[in-house]
Every structure is written in C-alpha cells, then in structure tokens.
Design an enzyme around this catalytic site. Sequence first.
Site, PDB file in Angstrom:
ATOM      1  N   HIS A 313      36.169 -12.807   0.904  1.00 42.88           N
ATOM      2  CA  HIS A 313      37.620 -12.644   1.086  1.00 42.88           C
ATOM      3  C   HIS A 313      38.363 -13.958   1.231  1.00 42.88           C
ATOM      4  O   HIS A 313      39.537 -13.953   1.585  1.00 42.88           O
ATOM      5  CB  HIS A 313      37.917 -11.811   2.332  1.00 42.88           C
ATOM      6  N   LYS A 493      52.771 -11.143   7.877  1.00 46.06           N
ATOM      7  CA  LYS A 493      51.356 -11.406   7.656  1.00 46.06           C
ATOM      8  C   LYS A 493      50.919 -12.357   8.760  1.00 46.06           C
ATOM      9  O   LYS A 493      51.756 -12.871   9.488  1.00 46.06           O
ATOM     10  CB  LYS A 493      51.131 -12.058   6.289  1.00 46.06           C
ATOM     11  N   ARG A 494      49.592 -12.599   8.899  1.00 47.15           N
ATOM     12  CA  ARG A 494      49.157 -13.547   9.912  1.00 47.15           C
ATOM     13  C   ARG A 494      49.843 -14.898   9.693  1.00 47.15           C
ATOM     14  O   ARG A 494      50.167 -15.264   8.564  1.00 47.15           O
ATOM     15  CB  ARG A 494      47.637 -13.714   9.872  1.00 47.15           C
ATOM     16  N   LYS A 499      49.664 -19.713   4.214  1.00 45.91           N
ATOM     17  CA  LYS A 499      50.610 -18.644   3.851  1.00 45.91           C
ATOM     18  C   LYS A 499      52.047 -19.171   3.820  1.00 45.91           C
ATOM     19  O   LYS A 499      52.945 -18.539   3.308  1.00 45.91           O
ATOM     20  CB  LYS A 499      50.483 -17.468   4.820  1.00 45.91           C
ATOM     21  N   THR A 600      47.500  -7.970   0.412  1.00 48.68           N
ATOM     22  CA  THR A 600      47.664  -6.532   0.195  1.00 48.68           C
ATOM     23  C   THR A 600      49.060  -6.105   0.641  1.00 48.68           C
ATOM     24  O   THR A 600      49.565  -5.090   0.180  1.00 48.68           O
ATOM     25  CB  THR A 600      46.595  -5.722   0.961  1.00 48.68           C
ATOM     26  N   LYS A 604      52.029  -3.331  -0.833  1.00 51.89           N
ATOM     27  CA  LYS A 604      52.757  -2.338  -0.026  1.00 51.89           C
ATOM     28  C   LYS A 604      54.263  -2.465  -0.238  1.00 51.89           C
ATOM     29  O   LYS A 604      54.970  -1.466  -0.390  1.00 51.89           O
ATOM     30  CB  LYS A 604      52.408  -2.515   1.463  1.00 51.89           C
TER      31      LYS A 604
HETATM   32  C1  26Q Z   1      35.581 -16.526  10.929  1.00 50.64           C
HETATM   33  C2  26Q Z   1      34.832 -17.376  11.718  1.00 50.64           C
HETATM   34  C3  26Q Z   1      35.092 -17.443  13.083  1.00 50.64           C
HETATM   35  C4  26Q Z   1      36.087 -16.642  13.612  1.00 50.64           C
HETATM   36  C5  26Q Z   1      36.828 -15.796  12.811  1.00 50.64           C
HETATM   37  C6  26Q Z   1      36.575 -15.731  11.460  1.00 50.64           C
HETATM   38  C7  26Q Z   1      37.374 -14.858  10.588  1.00 50.64           C
HETATM   39  C8  26Q Z   1      38.080 -13.765  11.083  1.00 50.64           C
HETATM   40  C9  26Q Z   1      38.855 -12.981  10.261  1.00 50.64           C
HETATM   41  C10 26Q Z   1      37.464 -15.120   9.248  1.00 50.64           C
HETATM   42  C11 26Q Z   1      38.255 -14.340   8.419  1.00 50.64           C
HETATM   43  C12 26Q Z   1      38.961 -13.263   8.925  1.00 50.64           C
HETATM   44  C13 26Q Z   1      39.840 -12.443   8.090  1.00 50.64           C
HETATM   45  C14 26Q Z   1      40.089 -12.716   6.834  1.00 50.64           C
HETATM   46  C15 26Q Z   1      41.051 -11.944   6.048  1.00 50.64           C
HETATM   47  O1  26Q Z   1      41.747 -11.081   6.548  1.00 50.64           O
HETATM   48  N1  26Q Z   1      41.126 -12.221   4.740  1.00 50.64           N
HETATM   49  C16 26Q Z   1      42.063 -11.540   3.879  1.00 50.64           C
HETATM   50  O2  26Q Z   1      41.393 -10.457   3.259  1.00 50.64           O
HETATM   51  C17 26Q Z   1      42.296  -9.663   2.521  1.00 50.64           C
HETATM   52  C18 26Q Z   1      41.530  -8.462   2.001  1.00 50.64           C
HETATM   53  O3  26Q Z   1      40.665  -8.847   0.998  1.00 50.64           O
HETATM   54  C19 26Q Z   1      42.946 -10.456   1.398  1.00 50.64           C
HETATM   55  O4  26Q Z   1      43.904  -9.645   0.782  1.00 50.64           O
HETATM   56  C20 26Q Z   1      43.605 -11.718   1.945  1.00 50.64           C
HETATM   57  O5  26Q Z   1      44.055 -12.523   0.890  1.00 50.64           O
HETATM   58  C21 26Q Z   1      42.602 -12.481   2.803  1.00 50.64           C
HETATM   59  O6  26Q Z   1      43.235 -13.597   3.416  1.00 50.64           O
END
Ligand code: 26Q
Length: 756
Positions: A313, A493-494, A499, A600, A604
């Site tokens: 992702h 979004k986050r 972003k 995503t 929406k």
């Molecule tokens: C990793 C290491 C340590 C702590 C936290 C994390 C961590 C936590 C959450 C790494 C990644 C995430 C979340 C990632 C995420 O939400 N990615 C998004 O995924 C969506 C679904 O595929 C995409 O549409 C987005 O583009 C992407 O940013």
Amino acid sequence: MTKCELKKKLTELCQKELTDCTYEDLYIALLQIVNDESAQHIQPVNGRKLYYISAEFLIGKLLSNNLINLGLYDDVKEILEENGKTMGGLEETEPEPSLGNGGLGRLAACFLDSLATLNLPGDGIGLRYHCGLFHQNLKGGLQSESPDFWLGSHNWAQKTEKTYPVSLAGKEYEARLYQIAVTGYNGRTNQLNLFDLDTIDDSIIAEGISFDKTDIAKNLTLFLYPDDSDDAGRMLRIYQQYLMISAGAQFILEECMERGSNLHDLADYAAIQINDTHPSMVIPELIRLLEEKGIEFKEAVAIVTDVCAYTNHTILAEALEKWPETYLETVVPQLVPIIKKLDTIVQERTDDKSVAIIDEYQQVHMANMDIHFSHSTNGVAALHTEILKNSELNHFYNLYPEKFNNKTNGITFRRWLIKCNPELTAFIENLIGPGFKQDASELEKLARFVDDEKVLRELMQIKKDNKIAFAKWLQQKQDIQVNPDSLFTIQSKRLHEYKRQQLNLLYLIHQYFEIKSGHLPTAPITAVFGAKAAPAYTLAKDIIHALLTLSRLFENDPEVSRWIHIVFIENYNVTAAEMMIPACDLSEQISLASKEASGTGNMKFMLNGALTLGTMDGANVEIAEAVGNDNIYIFGQSSNQVIRRYANGDYSAHEWYEADPNIKRAIDFLTSEEMLNIGQEENLVRLRNELCGKDWFQTLPDFNAYVVRKNQAIADYAANPLDWARRTLINISKAGFFSSDRTIEEYNQDIWHLSK
Ligand code: 26Q
C-alpha cells in the site's frame, strides 16, 4: 421479516412501548435483531475460503449499514418515525469503532462488505483494540489526543469461547476470539474475527493516550498502533502483530482441518491475503505450525507460498516495516530460525543483496519476505503497480515477473452512496432503476441524462440539500456557521506532508493577498479540512496549527471572511466523512505525484458528485481516464518528473522560494505579525523553515499550477452552474469502476479463486 414482525420483536426486546424507549434501548434491541438476522445468512463453505488478515478494519458505525444490507432499514426508519424518533438520533447512540488509521483500514472494511455481498466466503482476521484511533481535540489551535473507547457494554463484537495459546517473549497468553458478523447486501454473512486478551486493563492509561508500555498482559490490545516513536512502542507493535497472526494462523488451520484438509492440501481450503506488512509474520508462523504437525520444512514453505498473497500500500520507504533481528529474538524467538532459513533460500536463489530478508545490519525486511514467500504481490492502483515494478520493487519484479499484478482499489457503494447519500441514491434509482446497487457498472446509464436540464437542476438541488445538512451538522457539532451558497472545497485524509495539506494552506494565504490587493475571487469558498496527525509527527501538527491560525485570522477580517471560510473538522472519522462527502463540490486530491498509492477518498467524492482537483497520482490517473480531461482539474508535475527530481537530488526549495515572489510572500506570511498574534511562534517558524529550506515533498514546484487550476475550477463553478452539474453527473456515471465489488471480483479471479 415484515415490518409488523419487526415492530413486535422490537417491543418485546425493549419490554416497553416504543414511544417510551430511549435511543439506547432501541439500539441495544436492534443490535440483537441484526445479529439474529445476520446469523440466518451464514452459509457453509465448500471449497477455498479467503482470510483477509489486517491490523486495521476501519468499519465505522454498523447499525444503519447492516439494516440496509438486510433490507430492514426503511421499516426501522418508519417505525422510529411513527414513535417520534429519528434514524439520526439512533445513529448518534452508536459509538464509532475506529479500528484503523485511514485508507488501508477502510479498504479492508469495504472489502468485507463486497465479499459478503458477492456471496464469497471470506473472513477478516484482526485485533479487538479496546481504543480505536485516538480522539482528536483541537483546543487552543493545537491537536491533542485522548483515548477513544468504543466497546461500552453493548457492541458488535461477540465474545466466543474459543481461545488460542500464543507465546510472546517466552510467556504463554490466551488469545480470545471475538466475532463481528459481516452481512452483505442481499448476500451471505461472513465474520470479522478479532483477537484479544482477557487481561487488558484500561486503568494503566495515564495522561492523554500515554500508558505503561511494559506490561504486555495489560496493554497488548489497548490501543490501535501505539506510538512507534520510541523503542517500547515499536516493540509493542511486534507483540500485537504476533498475537494477531499466531491466533489467526491457528484459527485458519483449525477451520480447514475441520472442513477436511490434511494440511498438505491447505491451498485447496484457504487463501490468505496479507494486508501490507503488518501481518507478514503469518508466513513463518504458518511454516512453524505446519512443521509442528509433521510437515517437512521444504513442503511447508511451498504450501505457505501457495496460500499467501501480499498487498503493498505504499512506496514511502519509511513506511515499509523492518525490524531489528534482536527485537524479533526477544518477542518471537520461535520465528527467528525460520526467518533465517527463508533468508538462506533467498540467498540460494539470487546473489542480489537488495532482495535479502535480513540485511547487513541484521534488520528483517517484512515486505521482502512477503514477496519471496507468497505467490502474488499487488499494488493498489495502476500507476502504483507500475512504479513498484519499474522502480521500488524492480529487483523483485525481475526475479518474479509473474507474481506482480495490479488491483485498483474500490469503495463499497452501500456505505458511500446508499447509506451516506439517500437523496442522491433515490434520484439515481428513479432514473435508471435499482440495479446499480449490486452492479455498479449500471451507473453508466446515467450518461443518457447529461443534457437533460431538468435532471441537472434536480442534481444541483440534491447537492444544495446535502450542503445544508452538512452545515447543520457542523453548527451542532462545532458551533460553526458556513454558507451553503459558497463552493465547498474539501481535503479530508490523514495529515501527511506527501498529501500536501500545506499546498492548500499556501493557496489560501495567496488568496488572502489577492483579496487584499483588490483581486476578488469569482465565488466565495468554504475550505474544509479533516485530518488527524500521528501523535509524534511534529510537522503534521504544525500544519494543523497553521491552518487553525489562518482560519481565525480570516474570521476576524470581514474583508476576507466574505470570500473564504476555513473550517477544520475536529476528530475526522468515518462518521464525519459520511456527512462531508455528499456536501462536497471540489475534491482536493493533491498529493505529490508518485506518492499516494491509490487514495480511496477520491473515489467517494467522485461518486457523490464532486469534481476532482488533483495531481496525476494514484487512482486519480484512472479517474481522469474514466471521466476525460474536461471533467476533472489536473495540475502539477508528473510522477516521472518527481521521480527524476529525487534521483537527481537537485531540488532546492530555497531556489524556488527566492525566485518566485508569490511563493516567498505566502511562506513568509506564516511568520508574519498577523499570524504570530494568533498562533504559536515555535510551530509557525518551524513550518516556515521546513517549507523554504527543505520541502521534501516538492510543494513549491506545483504551487503556481495549483493556484491557476483551482481558480479555474472556482470560476467555472461560478460562471456556469448547470455545466458544473453536467460534469458531476458524468463523474457519477463513470464511478462504477471504483466499486470494491469490481476490485474483489478481480482479486478472486486472479488470486483467490474462491468457490461460491
Ligand atoms: C508502519 C510502521 C510503524 C507504524 C505504523 C505503520 C503504518 C501504519 C499504517 C504504516 C502504514 C499504515 C497505513 C497505510 C495506509 O493507509 N495506506 C493507504 O492505503 C490505501 C488503501 O490501499 C491507499 O488508498 C492509500 O493511497 C495509502 O496511503
């Protein structure tokens, strides 16, 4: 169930007249009715079943959605109204399970809905966090965090008698299984299986969301992703992940054996999708369990490779998980010899060190293990997959070209249209019938109406109504008034530098100067933000602070506030998104090209009749292709330009800052007297220095293009509302491709091969 039966059951469960019931009474009774009804749709599994393992399932509130999927929504709504109550009131009673950070977790939730709707056997496996993503407070212009308890005394996760032993740092724990029923729209019921310890103790939470990170028995599932900025937090992540995948793996093997698997044929019974690297330890864990059951290592590796598939992702290097081997030695010593053996196999396959599982610094690269020891690696949008193949994961692609495939993300239309936008849903149904609810490609039929003025005017009215509803909600929630006649431009979004909320911020400052110099905008705008910053992400918090400060500055200045209103939604979550998205005119998807894997939210907003202002990044590229250039506002550098700039290492923010007076003026304003009068010097100075000194995500090269394109959109909106409506209808008609039903069909056809 007929309406009459429903009413009778509701009254029975509440043990009083419905008019005398509180919303709480009704909620508890409906929870039971939905669970009973869902249980009727559980079906036996014959062949292969999917297990979607994910550290996050951002499911959002479930009551309305489940009622819709079970066909009970309209009856419940009528019964409530007959008794002086509303659906809105009922919904407020339900706490939102925020068991995810953002896109990745929400995608997992959409996938579960689509699996059940398509009648495919597919369960989720995850963790039952006691607190979901933190609650965001925006007092004093700064974000602070507090715990988000969602379980209460009545919730969707049903306790079971099943427990599984899990060994963490040499000690035994019991992981208990909880289940949330996932009922499809006219479909089957699958399960979301969430594991937890009985010993969790929320009294160890101290100030805000800080807690004692050492006592595993008390804290393991207390929070979704604890802060990973210190070692204790990072270690805790490994504990969480192992609890999830060890209990999950045992659960899967048990189910498959009960259904007749001899484990040699596990791949005929199970497909496992690894959602990013958070569940990656399931690979060595399954190998370990299979060996325990007498299967030889080599065969175990082959079985697991056949069963598992991995989704990537992100291409942000810092988000790809790698763990020091010493951490794994501490928490999961039982896996380390297996991981080492897997690394040896890799060394036998190739002498390319860049694809090793364990690198020269004894760091274990989880994604590398996934790619070598699963049969499929997919990206989440066409551009993202191409970047994986051609650059980020190129060495892997050269080794295993056949493993790589794309699965462009999607969203469930049941939540992101039927639930959140009933007025638009009824409008569409009137025009083309109800078929689009299960076959989203039918939305194409709307194309017939793009020149029908009556239809377009109705569509405009729906948007207006949704804007008014959003305004009311905002008034109630944050005591803010917005003008529904202004253009609503939304970035939700986050909060992350890539972003580029900061690009939007610089635009707003630029417009401030324009207004001050007499260049008035063509229409008033309401600029809406919804975003949480990771608690330890200083710069993200600085961007929030700058936006809140600018918002106050504008409010205090009537000359500006006539034209621009900045609104920051506190505690953005799924529930807030459901209010914001139907009310949006312009959808801001302005990430630095190549950095947003898919997005995503973009889908929406499009589905709900917004036009997109975006870069050629993630799924924006496919949205642009679907709707055509006249029906989207694209700007900025291409992903190739961006990638080249990084490769050359020749981007200098300072040069851009010095060379462009508009950029300089906007950045300098961050630390102007006006801003410092309201905001905090430390935060504003830090952000200013970052933007003109580093700007790692190349905000400045896209600044002018963004200003021009955004102003073009606003001018078009003001000049020709009917044409704007026509273009939103084209967007809606082309949104079918972005249904998660399509995505799931593709996963099934190419990767899972499930039996119906
Ligand atoms: C990793 C290491 C340590 C702590 C936290 C994390 C961590 C936590 C959450 C790494 C990644 C995430 C979340 C990632 C995420 O939400 N990615 C998004 O995924 C969506 C679904 O595929 C995409 O549409 C987005 O583009 C992407 O940013």
